[in-house]
Write an enzyme that holds these catalytic residues in place. Structure first.
Site, mmCIF file in Angstrom:
data_model
loop_
_atom_site.group_PDB
_atom_site.id
_atom_site.type_symbol
_atom_site.label_atom_id
_atom_site.label_comp_id
_atom_site.label_asym_id
_atom_site.label_seq_id
_atom_site.Cartn_x
_atom_site.Cartn_y
_atom_site.Cartn_z
ATOM 1 N N GLU A 16 -18.344 -10.264 98.501
ATOM 2 C CA GLU A 16 -18.039 -8.850 98.353
ATOM 3 C C GLU A 16 -16.614 -8.685 97.854
ATOM 4 O OE1 GLU A 16 -19.092 -5.671 101.307
ATOM 5 O OE2 GLU A 16 -16.903 -5.503 101.476
ATOM 6 N N THR A 47 -17.723 -2.680 96.464
ATOM 7 C CA THR A 47 -17.696 -1.559 97.394
ATOM 8 C C THR A 47 -17.451 -0.243 96.677
ATOM 9 O OG1 THR A 47 -15.333 -1.670 97.898
ATOM 10 C CG2 THR A 47 -16.796 -3.081 99.189
ATOM 11 N N ARG A 107 -24.395 5.257 104.299
ATOM 12 C CA ARG A 107 -23.945 6.617 104.615
ATOM 13 C C ARG A 107 -22.485 6.781 104.224
ATOM 14 N NH1 ARG A 107 -22.487 8.628 110.560
ATOM 15 N NH2 ARG A 107 -20.721 7.311 109.970
ATOM 16 N N GLY A 108 -21.662 5.791 104.584
ATOM 17 C CA GLY A 108 -20.229 5.865 104.350
ATOM 18 C C GLY A 108 -19.496 6.339 105.591
ATOM 19 N N LYS A 163 -34.715 2.789 107.916
ATOM 20 C CA LYS A 163 -34.220 2.389 106.592
ATOM 21 C C LYS A 163 -35.255 1.536 105.861
ATOM 22 C CE LYS A 163 -29.255 2.068 107.697
ATOM 23 N NZ LYS A 163 -28.084 1.153 107.659
ATOM 24 N N GLN A 210 -4.932 -7.538 110.095
ATOM 25 C CA GLN A 210 -6.069 -7.077 109.314
ATOM 26 C C GLN A 210 -7.343 -7.111 110.146
ATOM 27 O OE1 GLN A 210 -7.972 -9.798 106.386
ATOM 28 N NE2 GLN A 210 -7.319 -8.284 104.879
#
Length: 291
Positions: A16, A47, A107-108, A163, A210
């Site tokens: 990603e 993303t 969805r976010g 889903k 992080q």
């Protein structure tokens, strides 16, 4: 299409990346892609914005570049909480123009400073809409320890089944540091009739601050082995990087040996870390024979 990758019995391995955070040219992503493509992942996901941002307009461009320039499969993230149906229709057209055929429907994050549009309340709503509007392959996210807004893991798996019934053909998991939690989730999901490929999401812990931020966002638990690692090496950046990479490698080897469908590496646009991990697990993944 991404789901086809899981039909040959190998452990699918993917990355990603995220678009550049600053406005302007996407040229800065090329160096990252140059190095990551050399590692020959099965696909790369891009993303669509994080932390509840309105969304990244360059997602479809980068996904198109991955496919055209690097000849690598790609999947583009698409969020819906801040989108209208017209916004999603526009995104679909942009993906088509960039020849993107795989979408990860999300969805976010909800940003308290941005009022949601309320046309898509859940990722399953977006999945249903996409399946009705286009012929792209649609994937979804899953949460080995339950979504932070869910009351329980069982409730979350009920929502995950929605889903799947809406048309999700493949799942990528949120990051986790306890493989046992992933195996327990996988058992529950399969028992619920969720039989699509499920990839395990792994984030190398190379920076203690992080990771603390990511944990606060996603709610992943920290096993004792991991907390000791942070306590011992968290203040030494070089040692933390090496220890974090080693921990991720151990996770991946264990997951592959237990027959997971795939590994999705959250690279944080750090190709150097991705390379170290790939060099350590490539032979393991190549020789895994899934039952």
């Amino acid at each position: 299409m991404i789901p086809e990758l899981f039909k040959n019995g190998k452990t699918v391995f993917s990355f990603e990346i995220f678009p550049p955070k600053k406005d302007g040219s996407i040229e800065t992503i090329y160096k990252t892609l140059d190095e990551l493509s050399d590692l020959h992942p099965d696909f790369i996901s891009v993303t669509y914005g994080a932390g509840g941002s309105v969304a990244g307009a360059s997602t479809h461009e980068i996904a198109g570049i991955i496919k055209k320039k690097y000849n690598t499969r790609c999947i583009a993230h698409l969020t819906c909480v801040n989108s209208t149906k017209a916004d999603i229709d526009q995104a679909i057209e942009e993906f088509k123009r960039s020849n993107v055929k795989n979408i990860l429907a999300l969805r976010g994050d909800i940003n308290p400073e941005i009022e949601p549009k309320h046309e898509f309340e859940h990722a399953s709503d977006l999945i249903s809409y996409l399946k009705a509007k286009c012929d792209m392959s649609v994937s979804g996210a899953c949460y080995p320890e339950g979504h932070v807004e869910s009351g329980s893991i069982d409730e979350d798996i009920e929502n995950l089944k929605i889903k799947i019934d809406a048309g999700a053909e493949h799942l990528i998991s949120q990051l986790f540091f306890d493989n046992g939690a992933f195996y327990r989730f996988l058992e529950k999901a399969r028992a619920k009739g969720i039989n699509v490929p499920i990839q395990a999401g792994i984030m190398p812990c190379v920076n203690a601050n992080q990771i603390r931020r990511m944990i606060s966002l996603c709610g992943a638990s920290l096993p004792e082995k991991f907390t000791k690692l942070i306590a011992r090496y968290g203040d030494d950046p070089e040692a933390m990087r090496e220890a974090g990479v080693a921990y991720a490698i151990d996770q991946i080897i264990d997951l592959a040996a237990n027959g997971v469908d795939g590994i999705h590496l959250y690279t944080m646009n750090n190709p150097g870390v991705a390379r170290k991990i790939c060099e350590s697990v490539s032979n393991v993944l190549a020789n895994i024979k899934k039952e």
